[in-house]
Motif scaffolding. Structure first.
Motif, PDB file in Angstrom:
ATOM      1  N   PHE A  50      36.671  49.071  28.282  1.00  0.00           N
ATOM      2  CA  PHE A  50      35.437  48.494  28.795  1.00  0.00           C
ATOM      3  C   PHE A  50      35.728  47.824  30.123  1.00  0.00           C
ATOM      4  O   PHE A  50      36.886  47.623  30.494  1.00  0.00           O
ATOM      5  N   THR A  51      34.692  47.487  30.843  1.00  0.00           N
ATOM      6  CA  THR A  51      34.854  46.812  32.131  1.00  0.00           C
ATOM      7  C   THR A  51      34.910  45.308  31.918  1.00  0.00           C
ATOM      8  O   THR A  51      34.079  44.738  31.223  1.00  0.00           O
ATOM      9  N   VAL A  52      35.913  44.689  32.520  1.00  0.00           N
ATOM     10  CA  VAL A  52      36.057  43.235  32.500  1.00  0.00           C
ATOM     11  C   VAL A  52      35.557  42.728  33.839  1.00  0.00           C
ATOM     12  O   VAL A  52      35.904  43.264  34.893  1.00  0.00           O
ATOM     13  N   HIS A  53      34.730  41.693  33.812  1.00  0.00           N
ATOM     14  CA  HIS A  53      34.189  41.073  35.014  1.00  0.00           C
ATOM     15  C   HIS A  53      34.882  39.734  35.218  1.00  0.00           C
ATOM     16  O   HIS A  53      34.972  38.934  34.286  1.00  0.00           O
ATOM     17  N   ASN A  54      35.365  39.500  36.427  1.00  0.00           N
ATOM     18  CA  ASN A  54      36.073  38.262  36.735  1.00  0.00           C
ATOM     19  C   ASN A  54      35.171  37.385  37.594  1.00  0.00           C
ATOM     20  O   ASN A  54      34.897  37.710  38.745  1.00  0.00           O
ATOM     21  N   ALA A  55      34.721  36.269  37.043  1.00  0.00           N
ATOM     22  CA  ALA A  55      33.824  35.361  37.766  1.00  0.00           C
ATOM     23  C   ALA A  55      34.588  34.357  38.631  1.00  0.00           C
ATOM     24  O   ALA A  55      33.982  33.499  39.250  1.00  0.00           O
ATOM     25  N   GLY A  56      35.899  34.464  38.650  1.00  0.00           N
ATOM     26  CA  GLY A  56      36.699  33.573  39.482  1.00  0.00           C
ATOM     27  C   GLY A  56      37.158  32.340  38.729  1.00  0.00           C
ATOM     28  O   GLY A  56      37.044  32.236  37.519  1.00  0.00           O
ATOM     29  N   ASP A  67      37.565  33.200  34.716  1.00  0.00           N
ATOM     30  CA  ASP A  67      36.552  33.442  33.685  1.00  0.00           C
ATOM     31  C   ASP A  67      36.289  34.934  33.592  1.00  0.00           C
ATOM     32  O   ASP A  67      35.670  35.521  34.471  1.00  0.00           O
ATOM     33  N   VAL A  68      36.778  35.552  32.516  1.00  0.00           N
ATOM     34  CA  VAL A  68      36.557  36.981  32.296  1.00  0.00           C
ATOM     35  C   VAL A  68      35.725  37.203  31.031  1.00  0.00           C
ATOM     36  O   VAL A  68      35.707  38.298  30.481  1.00  0.00           O
ATOM     37  N   HIS A 115      39.578  34.531  28.826  1.00  0.00           N
ATOM     38  CA  HIS A 115      39.983  33.927  30.093  1.00  0.00           C
ATOM     39  C   HIS A 115      41.429  34.288  30.410  1.00  0.00           C
ATOM     40  O   HIS A 115      42.179  34.695  29.525  1.00  0.00           O
ATOM     41  N   LEU A 116      41.775  34.136  31.652  1.00  0.00           N
ATOM     42  CA  LEU A 116      43.146  34.269  32.116  1.00  0.00           C
ATOM     43  C   LEU A 116      43.560  32.869  32.583  1.00  0.00           C
ATOM     44  O   LEU A 116      43.018  32.350  33.565  1.00  0.00           O
ATOM     45  N   PRO A 145      40.332  40.666  41.741  1.00  0.00           N
ATOM     46  CA  PRO A 145      39.351  41.736  41.548  1.00  0.00           C
ATOM     47  C   PRO A 145      38.134  41.208  40.788  1.00  0.00           C
ATOM     48  O   PRO A 145      38.271  40.447  39.843  1.00  0.00           O
ATOM     49  N   GLU A 146      36.948  41.616  41.215  1.00  0.00           N
ATOM     50  CA  GLU A 146      35.725  41.216  40.510  1.00  0.00           C
ATOM     51  C   GLU A 146      35.590  41.960  39.189  1.00  0.00           C
ATOM     52  O   GLU A 146      34.964  41.450  38.262  1.00  0.00           O
TER      53      GLU A 146
END
Length: 183
Positions: A50-56, A67-68, A115-116, A145-146
């Motif tokens: 799936f696609t992970v979105h990174n909000a920074g 925040d992923v 989260h990372l 990466p976003e």
């Protein structure tokens, strides 16, 4: 990021682990590796990448994380990520044994936050650095990466002399197994 905060402030906890988003943590499992791998393999059956979105960078608890957890809108949880964590947790839960010195943390779909970690448990013992470290981290010119593919699940074996104390000072880890989720 974790190398920078270690060099600047001696912050170790987030960088003590390999970069990862925890699916199942704080489980004391003494089963043979083959049994754990088989259980997780069963839990991953039918799961696709799936696609992970990174909000920074965001504050989470006392620490700072990438925040992923959410989709691109920033507010809707990434159901694929939450479902993946729930499946892996369900797969290994029957293998858990009582920990000798550790508080148990059971998976809760409503409180799980993918989260990372960038800065974490050190802030419990150095809260005086919290604002300064946040300013430092958010000021670093680090591109991230976003989006990226959520296509791997990795099992690590971790050890520490004291899971109830400053575990990050004695933490060691070993890579055990990686699963590649189909696209």
């Amino acid at each position: 990021m974790t190398a920078q905060t270690r060099a600047q402030y001696g912050i170790l906890s987030a960088g003590a682990f390999p970069p990862h988003a925890t699916l199942v943590g704080s489980r004391h499992i003494t089963a043979p590796v083959e049994e754990i791998v088989a259980a997780v393999s069963g839990g991953l059956a039918g799961v696709s990448a799936f696609t992970v979105h990174n909000a920074g960078v965001r504050r989470q608890g006392v620490g700072l994380v990438y925040d992923v957890h959410h989709l691109a809108d920033g507010s809707t949880p990434n159901a694929a990520f939450v479902d993946l964590a729930a499946r892996v947790d369900s797969a290994v839960a029957p293998l858990q044994t009582p920990a000798p010195n550790h508080t148990q943390h059971h998976f809760d779909r409503d409180t799980f936050r993918a989260h990372l970690s960038l800065v974490s448990h050190d802030m419990y013992v150095r809260p005086d650095l919290s604002e300064e470290v946040e300013e430092y981290v958010t000021g670093l010119p680090v591109a991230f990466p976003e989006t990226f593919p959520g296509d791997r699940v990795t099992l690590y074996r971790t050890r520490s002399d004291d899971w109830s104390g400053r575990w990050w000072r004695t933490l060691t880890w070993d890579h055990v197994h990686t699963w590649r989720l189909p696209s």
